[in-house]
Each structure stands twice: as C-alpha cells, then as structure tokens.
Design a protein around this motif. Structure first.
Motif, mmCIF file in Angstrom:
data_model
loop_
_atom_site.group_PDB
_atom_site.id
_atom_site.type_symbol
_atom_site.label_atom_id
_atom_site.label_comp_id
_atom_site.label_asym_id
_atom_site.label_seq_id
_atom_site.Cartn_x
_atom_site.Cartn_y
_atom_site.Cartn_z
ATOM 1 N N LEU A 130 -29.615 0.027 38.025
ATOM 2 C CA LEU A 130 -31.021 -0.859 38.030
ATOM 3 C C LEU A 130 -31.092 -1.234 36.611
ATOM 4 O O LEU A 130 -31.328 -2.431 36.190
ATOM 5 C CB LEU A 130 -31.762 -0.181 38.502
ATOM 6 C CG LEU A 130 -33.256 -0.934 38.689
ATOM 7 C CD1 LEU A 130 -33.109 -2.477 39.313
ATOM 8 C CD2 LEU A 130 -34.369 -0.150 39.193
ATOM 9 N N ARG A 131 -30.914 -0.362 35.205
ATOM 10 C CA ARG A 131 -31.339 -0.512 34.171
ATOM 11 C C ARG A 131 -30.395 -1.431 33.588
ATOM 12 O O ARG A 131 -30.642 -2.437 32.836
ATOM 13 C CB ARG A 131 -31.470 0.890 33.623
ATOM 14 C CG ARG A 131 -31.692 0.638 31.957
ATOM 15 C CD ARG A 131 -31.951 1.904 31.161
ATOM 16 N NE ARG A 131 -32.905 3.135 31.922
ATOM 17 C CZ ARG A 131 -32.322 4.072 32.512
ATOM 18 N NH1 ARG A 131 -30.988 4.363 32.838
ATOM 19 N NH2 ARG A 131 -33.036 4.855 33.535
ATOM 20 N N GLN A 132 -29.079 -1.167 34.045
ATOM 21 C CA GLN A 132 -28.074 -1.964 33.361
ATOM 22 C C GLN A 132 -28.277 -3.526 33.886
ATOM 23 O O GLN A 132 -28.074 -4.481 33.096
ATOM 24 C CB GLN A 132 -26.749 -1.783 33.870
ATOM 25 C CG GLN A 132 -26.214 -0.521 33.036
ATOM 26 C CD GLN A 132 -24.871 0.083 33.588
ATOM 27 O OE1 GLN A 132 -24.318 -0.460 34.755
ATOM 28 N NE2 GLN A 132 -24.404 1.272 33.213
ATOM 29 N N LEU A 133 -28.781 -3.652 35.178
ATOM 30 C CA LEU A 133 -28.849 -5.098 35.639
ATOM 31 C C LEU A 133 -30.067 -5.671 35.141
ATOM 32 O O LEU A 133 -29.947 -7.115 34.396
ATOM 33 C CB LEU A 133 -29.231 -5.194 37.179
ATOM 34 C CG LEU A 133 -27.967 -4.709 38.131
ATOM 35 C CD1 LEU A 133 -28.305 -4.485 39.432
ATOM 36 C CD2 LEU A 133 -26.769 -6.050 38.127
ATOM 37 N N ILE A 134 -31.193 -4.978 34.783
ATOM 38 C CA ILE A 134 -32.173 -5.659 34.139
ATOM 39 C C ILE A 134 -32.201 -5.891 32.586
ATOM 40 O O ILE A 134 -32.387 -7.092 31.990
ATOM 41 C CB ILE A 134 -33.510 -4.631 34.264
ATOM 42 C CG1 ILE A 134 -34.121 -4.451 35.691
ATOM 43 C CG2 ILE A 134 -34.666 -4.828 33.280
ATOM 44 C CD1 ILE A 134 -34.818 -3.209 35.983
ATOM 45 N N GLU A 135 -31.181 -5.104 32.081
ATOM 46 C CA GLU A 135 -31.039 -5.363 30.416
ATOM 47 C C GLU A 135 -29.861 -6.677 30.407
ATOM 48 O O GLU A 135 -30.249 -7.131 29.491
ATOM 49 C CB GLU A 135 -30.331 -4.168 29.892
ATOM 50 C CG GLU A 135 -31.195 -2.808 29.740
ATOM 51 C CD GLU A 135 -30.727 -1.729 29.239
ATOM 52 O OE1 GLU A 135 -29.340 -1.562 29.356
ATOM 53 O OE2 GLU A 135 -31.190 -0.692 28.965
ATOM 54 N N ARG A 136 -29.033 -6.465 31.589
ATOM 55 C CA ARG A 136 -28.124 -7.641 31.420
ATOM 56 C C ARG A 136 -29.144 -9.110 31.730
ATOM 57 O O ARG A 136 -28.785 -10.094 30.882
ATOM 58 C CB ARG A 136 -27.200 -7.767 32.529
ATOM 59 C CG ARG A 136 -25.993 -8.797 32.413
ATOM 60 C CD ARG A 136 -24.949 -8.178 33.125
ATOM 61 N NE ARG A 136 -24.768 -9.355 34.364
ATOM 62 C CZ ARG A 136 -24.217 -9.032 35.515
ATOM 63 N NH1 ARG A 136 -23.692 -7.814 35.753
ATOM 64 N NH2 ARG A 136 -24.004 -9.792 36.439
ATOM 65 N N ALA A 137 -29.979 -9.083 32.561
ATOM 66 C CA ALA A 137 -30.957 -10.182 32.899
ATOM 67 C C ALA A 137 -31.740 -10.568 31.614
ATOM 68 O O ALA A 137 -31.862 -11.609 31.209
ATOM 69 C CB ALA A 137 -31.551 -10.018 33.989
ATOM 70 N N GLU A 138 -32.282 -9.579 30.880
ATOM 71 C CA GLU A 138 -32.776 -9.589 29.727
ATOM 72 C C GLU A 138 -32.068 -10.467 28.580
ATOM 73 O O GLU A 138 -32.537 -11.306 27.962
ATOM 74 C CB GLU A 138 -33.647 -8.382 28.986
ATOM 75 C CG GLU A 138 -34.525 -7.756 29.938
ATOM 76 C CD GLU A 138 -35.008 -6.522 29.494
ATOM 77 O OE1 GLU A 138 -36.176 -5.917 29.802
ATOM 78 O OE2 GLU A 138 -34.253 -5.680 28.944
ATOM 79 N N GLU B 21 -31.779 -14.040 29.429
ATOM 80 C CA GLU B 21 -32.837 -14.581 29.189
ATOM 81 C C GLU B 21 -33.016 -15.058 27.889
ATOM 82 O O GLU B 21 -33.580 -16.094 27.266
ATOM 83 C CB GLU B 21 -34.095 -13.891 29.671
ATOM 84 C CG GLU B 21 -34.300 -13.898 31.182
ATOM 85 C CD GLU B 21 -34.693 -15.299 31.767
ATOM 86 O OE1 GLU B 21 -35.257 -16.009 31.124
ATOM 87 O OE2 GLU B 21 -34.529 -15.305 32.981
#
Length: 88
Positions: A19-27, A30
C-alpha cells in the motif's frame, strides 16, 4: 485496534508495504504531472509572447488527439446545430 487497521473493508489483510509503495508511486506521478503542467504553461506563455493564440493552440491539440473520422463527425454535428440556430 491494531487488528482493525491491518484489515481492509473486505476483511482481507492489508499489505502495508505494498500500500505504501502504491501511494508513493502515485505521489511521484502527481509530482511529475505538476511538472509537465508547468512546462505546458511555459510553452503557452512562449507562444503568446510570439504572437500566437494559446486558446487556438489548445484547441488544435484536442483535434490532433482525435481520429480524423471522429473529428469530422463532431464538426458535421456542430454545423447542423449552428445552422438550426441560425448562427451560420
């Protein structure tokens, strides 16, 4: 309470690292998107400075993204509507 945080809405365990990796990738994406948006604004400002109309350039970009047939169909419909309204 810790147990509740480790389970998703469907009752399955949430893999925190994933989950953290997905969020960081999305960040990161962005941030890249913001950079690209800023670059496009710079190009439009340069175009305006050289006497071109940025609004017209944006419209051309929209047209170039479409298939020729799709664009022609849209233009034909627009022309029919404009005629019906007595605008052309």
């Amino acid at each position: 309470m810790t147990d509740e945080r480790q389970h998703g809405m469907g009752g399955g365990a949430v893999a925190a690292d994933e989950l953290r990796q997905l969020i960081e990738r999305a960040e990161r994406l962005e941030e890249e998107k913001k950079g690209i948006t800023d670059d496009i604004k710079d190009v439009m400002a340069e175009a305006k400075g050289r006497g071109y109309d940025p609004k017209a350039i944006r419209e051309i970009l929209k047209v170039r993204r479409k298939k020729k047939e799709e664009y022609q169909e849209e233009q034909a419909i627009l022309e029919v509507y404009l005629q019906a309204l007595g605008m052309i």
